[in-house]
Design a protein around this motif. Structure first.
Motif, short mmCIF file in Angstrom:
data_model
loop_
_atom_site.label_atom_id
_atom_site.label_comp_id
_atom_site.label_asym_id
_atom_site.label_seq_id
_atom_site.Cartn_x
_atom_site.Cartn_y
_atom_site.Cartn_z
N ALA A 123 -119.10 35.62 115.68
CA ALA A 123 -119.39 34.23 115.98
C ALA A 123 -119.67 34.01 117.20
O ALA A 123 -120.69 32.95 117.36
CB ALA A 123 -117.95 33.54 115.34
N VAL A 124 -119.00 34.63 118.20
CA VAL A 124 -119.34 34.22 119.68
C VAL A 124 -120.73 34.57 120.08
O VAL A 124 -121.76 33.78 120.45
CB VAL A 124 -118.31 34.80 120.56
N GLU A 137 -117.37 25.35 124.98
CA GLU A 137 -117.40 24.69 123.56
C GLU A 137 -117.17 25.96 122.49
O GLU A 137 -116.35 25.65 121.50
CB GLU A 137 -118.87 24.07 123.22
N ILE A 138 -117.63 27.03 122.65
CA ILE A 138 -117.42 28.20 121.80
C ILE A 138 -115.70 28.37 121.56
O ILE A 138 -115.06 28.69 120.79
CB ILE A 138 -118.18 29.50 122.17
N ALA A 139 -115.22 28.42 122.79
CA ALA A 139 -113.65 28.62 123.01
C ALA A 139 -113.16 27.74 122.14
O ALA A 139 -112.15 28.04 121.26
CB ALA A 139 -113.25 28.70 124.24
N GLY A 140 -113.51 26.31 122.22
CA GLY A 140 -112.87 25.39 121.57
C GLY A 140 -113.08 25.47 119.98
O GLY A 140 -111.97 25.15 119.30
N GLU A 146 -112.00 30.51 127.13
CA GLU A 146 -113.52 30.76 127.61
C GLU A 146 -113.32 31.97 128.33
O GLU A 146 -114.67 32.76 127.93
CB GLU A 146 -113.67 29.78 128.59
N SER A 147 -112.54 32.76 128.87
CA SER A 147 -112.77 33.92 129.25
C SER A 147 -112.87 35.01 128.19
O SER A 147 -113.74 35.85 128.28
CB SER A 147 -111.62 34.51 130.12
N ALA A 148 -112.08 34.80 127.09
CA ALA A 148 -111.96 35.69 125.91
C ALA A 148 -113.64 35.61 125.22
O ALA A 148 -114.06 36.42 124.77
CB ALA A 148 -110.92 35.45 125.11
N SER A 149 -113.98 34.20 125.49
CA SER A 149 -115.39 34.18 124.58
C SER A 149 -116.49 34.79 125.40
O SER A 149 -117.24 35.56 124.76
CB SER A 149 -115.80 32.60 124.74
N GLN A 150 -116.36 34.88 126.86
CA GLN A 150 -117.29 35.42 127.66
C GLN A 150 -117.01 37.07 127.26
O GLN A 150 -118.19 37.79 127.09
CB GLN A 150 -117.05 35.34 128.92
N GLN A 151 -116.09 37.45 127.41
CA GLN A 151 -115.85 38.98 126.86
C GLN A 151 -116.27 39.46 125.57
O GLN A 151 -116.80 40.47 125.54
CB GLN A 151 -114.20 39.36 127.13
N ALA A 153 -118.68 38.05 124.12
CA ALA A 153 -120.21 37.72 123.90
C ALA A 153 -120.73 39.28 124.66
O ALA A 153 -121.49 39.76 124.19
CB ALA A 153 -120.76 36.78 124.59
N HIS A 154 -120.02 39.66 125.73
CA HIS A 154 -120.49 40.67 126.63
C HIS A 154 -120.41 41.99 125.60
O HIS A 154 -121.58 42.99 125.44
CB HIS A 154 -119.63 41.06 127.74
N ARG A 155 -119.16 42.30 124.89
CA ARG A 155 -119.13 43.25 124.14
C ARG A 155 -120.14 43.52 123.17
O ARG A 155 -120.62 44.59 122.62
CB ARG A 155 -117.44 43.45 123.61
N ALA A 156 -120.39 42.44 122.27
CA ALA A 156 -121.22 41.99 121.10
C ALA A 156 -122.72 42.42 121.89
O ALA A 156 -123.32 43.16 121.12
CB ALA A 156 -121.22 40.73 120.63
N ARG A 157 -123.02 41.95 122.86
CA ARG A 157 -124.56 42.15 123.64
C ARG A 157 -124.70 43.72 123.92
O ARG A 157 -125.87 44.25 123.45
CB ARG A 157 -124.67 41.46 124.64
N VAL A 158 -123.59 44.32 124.22
CA VAL A 158 -123.76 45.68 124.87
C VAL A 158 -123.87 46.74 123.47
O VAL A 158 -124.76 47.49 123.42
CB VAL A 158 -122.51 46.25 125.62
N ARG A 159 -122.88 46.33 122.58
CA ARG A 159 -123.05 47.02 121.35
C ARG A 159 -124.49 47.07 120.55
O ARG A 159 -125.10 47.94 120.17
CB ARG A 159 -122.08 46.80 120.50
#
Length: 312
Positions: A123-124, A137-140, A146-151, A153-159
């Motif tokens: 979803a993120v 906004e994604i966090a809401g 917001e930090s979790a949303s960024q994390q 997104a980073h994990r998804a992009r890397v994978r």
């Protein structure tokens, strides 16, 4: 429901369907999810909804997460029995395609990889990459920080970057020529030429026409070439199965060139090609009837190009 509220929802329907399709990989499930969101919109105290677009996006995203976390969805992911549903170029459910990230997010290769992510990561990634929502906004929407949303997104992009093998993008005309040559070699049985047209680490995935208990996966270009030769070889049994001698068309599916087998005006199978550096990097074969419903609906609304093979 007052006309203004109905119009407001209908104005968002296409974007919501595109979001749900990317998250679920199924046009049918996406349509059902958007309809569920409409029922919630009808029942909501709309005077208290400050930003309808954000409210509707949140509802659709959370409904998709519920579907992804369901027992049926978990079983299908574990068994590996489903490929994303292919959509014909121009289908409004494909949604925005203005940026590279938006186009990539709806490719069959990326949609297949998204199925391997945890629901929240998926979803993120989709909200950020395909719809450019800020992390706040994604966090809401998801009820996370917001930090979790960024994390996520980073994990998804890397994978996805790790598992998504990409070469230099071919222009549409060059990609079509490669597919035409690949098809000609497969139908005529020139296996050596097929091998030459495949990347060294080429892969293929097939749903076995929906008859297999799990997805069929092939690696190494020799095995993929053998699969393509066997799959594109016309036989009496295949013609009986599809109800005649289908025509083979080349069309764009999820932004990539594909070979469509069409019998009596109905698409009975699709092979989608991922092209890079002048070779075929991967193939996705879909022939399960329930995964071709939406593609057939759009196909029947158009005047197709002439087939590359009129009677297979």
């Amino acid at each position: 429901m007052e006309i203004a509220s109905l119009d407001r929802f209908e104005a968002s329907r296409g974007r919501l369907a595109s979001l749900a399709y990317r998250l679920l990989g199924s046009a049918t499930d996406a349509e059902d999810t958007v309809q569920d969101a409409f029922l919630r919109w009808q029942a909501a105290d709309r005077e208290r909804v400050e930003v309808p677009e954000a409210w509707l996006t949140t509802v659709v995203t959370r409904l998709c997460l519920d579907r992804l976390r369901s027992a049926r969805a978990r079983h299908e992911r574990a068994a590996g029995v489903r490929l994303p549903e292919p959509l014909l170029e121009g289908d409004p459910m494909l949604g925005p395609a203005d940026t590279v990230e938006q186009r990539e997010s709806v490719s069959l290769a990326v949609l297949t990889l998204l199925q391997r992510l945890a629901p929240v990561e998926r979803a993120v990634y989709v909200l950020r990459e395909a719809f450019a929502y800020p992390h706040a906004e994604i966090a809401g929407m998801l009820g996370i920080t917001e930090s979790a949303s960024q994390q996520h997104a980073h994990r998804a992009r890397v994978r996805i970057a790790t598992e998504r093998r990409r070469g230099s993008d071919a222009d549409p005309a060059s990609a079509r020529r490669i597919v035409e040559e690949f098809l000609a070699a497969a139908v005529s049985g020139r296996t050596e030429r097929l091998v030459e047209l495949l990347a060294d680490d080429a892969t293929a995935v097939s749903d076995g026409a929906g008859l297999a208990r799990r997805l069929l996966r092939y690696e190494t270009r020799e095995r993929v070439a053998s699969l393509a030769r066997a799959g594109f070889k016309p036989t009496p049994a295949k013609r009986r199965w599809v109800g005649g001698s289908p025509a083979l068309h080349i069309a764009l599916v999820n932004g990539a060139p594909a070979v469509l087998a069409v019998a009596e005006g109905r698409v009975v199978g699709a092979v989608v090609f991922d092209i890079g550096d002048g070779v075929v990097m991967s193939l996705h074969g879909i022939a399960a009837t329930d995964r071709l419903v939406r593609l057939n609906q759009v196909w029947r609304q158009r005047e197709p190009d002439a087939p590359v093979i009129s009677a297979w």
